[in-house]
Design an enzyme around this catalytic site. Structure first.
Site, PDB file in Angstrom:
ATOM      1  N   ARG A  66       0.758   4.878   0.518  1.00  0.00           N
ATOM      2  CA  ARG A  66       0.283   5.813  -0.363  1.00  0.00           C
ATOM      3  C   ARG A  66       0.716   5.683  -1.679  1.00  0.00           C
ATOM      4  O   ARG A  66       2.079   5.458  -1.813  1.00  0.00           O
ATOM      5  CB  ARG A  66       0.062   7.117   0.215  1.00  0.00           C
ATOM      6  CG  ARG A  66      -0.559   7.408   1.584  1.00  0.00           C
ATOM      7  CD  ARG A  66      -2.130   7.079   1.273  1.00  0.00           C
ATOM      8  NE  ARG A  66      -3.207   7.426   2.351  1.00  0.00           N
ATOM      9  CZ  ARG A  66      -3.332   6.740   3.481  1.00  0.00           C
ATOM     10  NH1 ARG A  66      -2.715   5.453   3.520  1.00  0.00           N
ATOM     11  NH2 ARG A  66      -4.140   7.151   4.315  1.00  0.00           N
ATOM     12  N   ARG A  72       7.609   3.781 -20.624  1.00  0.00           N
ATOM     13  CA  ARG A  72       6.834   2.740 -21.165  1.00  0.00           C
ATOM     14  C   ARG A  72       7.763   1.427 -21.366  1.00  0.00           C
ATOM     15  O   ARG A  72       7.519   0.433 -20.624  1.00  0.00           O
ATOM     16  CB  ARG A  72       6.471   3.074 -22.444  1.00  0.00           C
ATOM     17  CG  ARG A  72       5.538   2.406 -23.224  1.00  0.00           C
ATOM     18  CD  ARG A  72       5.376   2.687 -24.528  1.00  0.00           C
ATOM     19  NE  ARG A  72       4.544   3.686 -24.737  1.00  0.00           N
ATOM     20  CZ  ARG A  72       3.219   3.590 -24.888  1.00  0.00           C
ATOM     21  NH1 ARG A  72       2.740   2.602 -24.821  1.00  0.00           N
ATOM     22  NH2 ARG A  72       2.264   4.428 -24.960  1.00  0.00           N
ATOM     23  N   HIS A 111       0.237  12.263 -16.619  1.00  0.00           N
ATOM     24  CA  HIS A 111       0.569  13.231 -17.705  1.00  0.00           C
ATOM     25  C   HIS A 111       1.096  14.551 -17.043  1.00  0.00           C
ATOM     26  O   HIS A 111       1.430  15.450 -17.804  1.00  0.00           O
ATOM     27  CB  HIS A 111      -0.837  13.645 -18.469  1.00  0.00           C
ATOM     28  CG  HIS A 111      -0.955  12.326 -19.169  1.00  0.00           C
ATOM     29  ND1 HIS A 111      -1.734  10.957 -18.855  1.00  0.00           N
ATOM     30  CD2 HIS A 111      -0.821  11.788 -20.573  1.00  0.00           C
ATOM     31  CE1 HIS A 111      -1.821  10.109 -19.574  1.00  0.00           C
ATOM     32  NE2 HIS A 111      -1.238  10.554 -20.706  1.00  0.00           N
ATOM     33  N   ARG A 164       4.906   7.111   6.661  1.00  0.00           N
ATOM     34  CA  ARG A 164       4.184   6.041   5.417  1.00  0.00           C
ATOM     35  C   ARG A 164       5.291   6.024   4.454  1.00  0.00           C
ATOM     36  O   ARG A 164       6.396   6.425   4.218  1.00  0.00           O
ATOM     37  CB  ARG A 164       3.360   7.174   4.649  1.00  0.00           C
ATOM     38  CG  ARG A 164       2.123   7.221   5.205  1.00  0.00           C
ATOM     39  CD  ARG A 164       1.119   8.073   4.737  1.00  0.00           C
ATOM     40  NE  ARG A 164      -0.252   8.047   5.339  1.00  0.00           N
ATOM     41  CZ  ARG A 164      -1.242   9.160   5.396  1.00  0.00           C
ATOM     42  NH1 ARG A 164      -0.722  10.354   4.528  1.00  0.00           N
ATOM     43  NH2 ARG A 164      -2.261   8.781   5.945  1.00  0.00           N
ATOM     44  N   ASP A 204      10.562  10.202 -22.359  1.00  0.00           N
ATOM     45  CA  ASP A 204      11.013   8.877 -21.960  1.00  0.00           C
ATOM     46  C   ASP A 204      12.710   8.699 -22.066  1.00  0.00           C
ATOM     47  O   ASP A 204      13.202   7.862 -21.522  1.00  0.00           O
ATOM     48  CB  ASP A 204      10.256   7.640 -22.583  1.00  0.00           C
ATOM     49  CG  ASP A 204       9.021   7.573 -22.044  1.00  0.00           C
ATOM     50  OD1 ASP A 204       8.472   8.383 -21.312  1.00  0.00           O
ATOM     51  OD2 ASP A 204       8.408   6.532 -22.636  1.00  0.00           O
ATOM     52  N   THR A 244      10.831  12.884 -27.008  1.00  0.00           N
ATOM     53  CA  THR A 244      10.049  12.083 -26.011  1.00  0.00           C
ATOM     54  C   THR A 244      10.687  12.186 -24.514  1.00  0.00           C
ATOM     55  O   THR A 244      11.797  12.403 -24.096  1.00  0.00           O
ATOM     56  CB  THR A 244      10.326  10.448 -26.208  1.00  0.00           C
ATOM     57  OG1 THR A 244       9.595   9.860 -24.791  1.00  0.00           O
ATOM     58  CG2 THR A 244      11.775  10.059 -26.248  1.00  0.00           C
TER      59      THR A 244
HETATM   60  O1  F6P Z   1       5.750   7.632 -24.961  1.00  0.00           O
HETATM   61  C1  F6P Z   1       5.835   8.808 -24.009  1.00  0.00           C
HETATM   62  C2  F6P Z   1       4.548   8.568 -22.936  1.00  0.00           C
HETATM   63  O2  F6P Z   1       4.627   9.551 -22.043  1.00  0.00           O
HETATM   64  C3  F6P Z   1       4.973   6.980 -22.343  1.00  0.00           C
HETATM   65  O3  F6P Z   1       5.844   7.227 -21.069  1.00  0.00           O
HETATM   66  C4  F6P Z   1       3.607   6.995 -21.677  1.00  0.00           C
HETATM   67  O4  F6P Z   1       3.239   5.352 -21.579  1.00  0.00           O
HETATM   68  C5  F6P Z   1       2.654   7.154 -22.905  1.00  0.00           C
HETATM   69  O5  F6P Z   1       3.314   8.422 -23.664  1.00  0.00           O
HETATM   70  C6  F6P Z   1       1.325   7.763 -22.506  1.00  0.00           C
HETATM   71  O6  F6P Z   1       0.477   8.128 -23.807  1.00  0.00           O
HETATM   72  P1  F6P Z   1      -0.839   8.692 -23.894  1.00  0.00           P
HETATM   73  O7  F6P Z   1      -0.574  10.068 -24.233  1.00  0.00           O
HETATM   74  O8  F6P Z   1      -1.400   8.092 -24.736  1.00  0.00           O
HETATM   75  O9  F6P Z   1      -1.698   8.343 -22.481  1.00  0.00           O
END
Ligand code: F6P
Length: 342
Positions: free
Chosen positions: A266, A172, A272, A163, A128, A126
């Site tokens: 801003r 998450r 992603h 800015r 995260d 992950t």
């Molecule tokens: O769990 C990994 C993650 O990148 C989170 O940080 C994010 O909220 C989620 O996946 C987004 O996932 P999806 O691919 O469903 O938009």
């Protein structure tokens, strides 16, 4: 032995490097055969898979994404799905399964092993970095590198235009990406989900800078920060999680800052972009070490366990340990960043 491999949940850089290592090490050292199960648990439920040879995984080390594709399908969403997953295991004629994923994918792997005796080995993935049981997950280093480069770039344009730049990064439940990239990028304030937002502290950090004739600021915020004015829960995935990137904490924070300070503000949502593209060298090495350990664990029959980084050693830990609680940012680690605010 015939070994199935699947990738579940959100993709991240390094998945292909793990797949490559599981296949090459498993085949060359132990004589394993492999099948790639497509789209995570969905592929197991539908017995949708294709053979994977060392030749098939040549040239994928540096490639982002996953050649096996991914989904957020939950094999425990109902009894029929669970039974279909168990049937899929039998239909594919596999002896063991390597599941590469985060808390949801590995949570399902743990239940398949604990409740149904499925021989599963886990690999922690992950961006995260919020999985327990391992010091780091692969994908995190790459995401931090991307976010840090974005912050560096935003610094120069922020300064040119006087800015405030709000940068929303992924995270998450845990603020690891925000904290690492915020520290590395010299952010003037960082908000993470583990810490209740201190809006007065944030505004005063920005105002202090202006008082010192520094008329620009960089604010990094994790997507999972709860500003308290959320305005509905929005869409949920099959594991019951909100699809955060569509709910815009960065945009809402931008409005708060603009209205309170009057400064031109801003917002950049990295989204992603943090998950795409080629893995960093560090993530390629970590993914290769995890994939190698997973092949060894299959050979040794260490099921219900996950490859894990402990210090500089790749060990293995019970899956239950990895999925029991999330690894969030400890307060002391956040405190490391605060002297640099303002
Ligand atoms: O769990 C990994 C993650 O990148 C989170 O940080 C994010 O909220 C989620 O996946 C987004 O996932 P999806 O691919 O469903 O938009």
């Amino acid at each position: 032995m015939r070994v199935g491999i699947l990738t579940g949940g959100g993709d991240c850089p390094g998945l292909n490097a793990v797949i490559r290592a599981v296949v090459k090490v498993g085949a060359r050292r132990f004589g394993h055969e492999h099948v790639g199960i497509l789209r995570g648990w969905k592929g197991l439920i539908e017995a949708d898979a294709e053979p994977l040879t060392p030749g098939d995984v040549s040239g994928i080390l540096a490639r982002g994404g996953t050649i096996l594709k991914s989904s957020r399908t939950n094999p425990f969403r109902d009894d029929d799905a669970t039974q279909a997953a168990l049937d899929g295991f039998a239909r594919l004629g596999i002896d063991a399964l390597v599941a590469i994923g985060g808390e949801d994918t590995l949570g399902a792997a743990n239940r398949l092993h604990a409740e149904h005796g499925v021989p599963v080995v886990g690999v922690p993935k992950t961006i995260d970095n919020d999985l327990s049981g391992t010091d780091f997950t692969f994908g995190f280093d790459t995401a931090v590198q991307i976010a840090t480069e974005a912050i560096d770039r935003l610094h120069t344009t922020a300064e040119s235009h006087d800015r405030v730049m709000v940068v929303e990064v992924m995270g998450r439940h845990a603020g690891w990406i925000a904290l690492y990239s915020g520290i590395a990028g010299g952010a003037d304030y960082i908000l993470i989900p583990e810490k209740k937002p201190d809006i007065d502290g944030l505004l005063s950090a920005i105002n202090q800078r202006h008082a010192r004739d520094l008329d620009y600021s960089i604010v990094v915020v994790s997507e999972g920060v709860d500003l308290g004015d959320a305005g509905g829960q929005g869409e949920l995935d099959e594991f019951g999680h909100a699809r955060l990137a569509q709910q815009g904490v960065g945009d809402r924070l931008g409005v708060v800052i603009r209205e309170a300070t009057g400064y031109d503000t801003r917002v950049t949502v990295l989204g992603h972009i943090q998950r795409g593209g080629s893995p960093s060298a560090r993530d390629r090495v970590l993914a290769t070490r995890f994939g190698t350990r997973a092949a060894e664990m299959v050979q040794e029959g260490l099921y219900g366990r996950m490859a894990a980084l402990r210090g500089d050693t790749v060990a293995d830990v019970p899956l239950a340990e990895a999925v029991g609680t999330l690894k969030t940012v400890p307060p002391a680690f956040y405190d490391l960043a605060t002297p640099f605010f303002g």
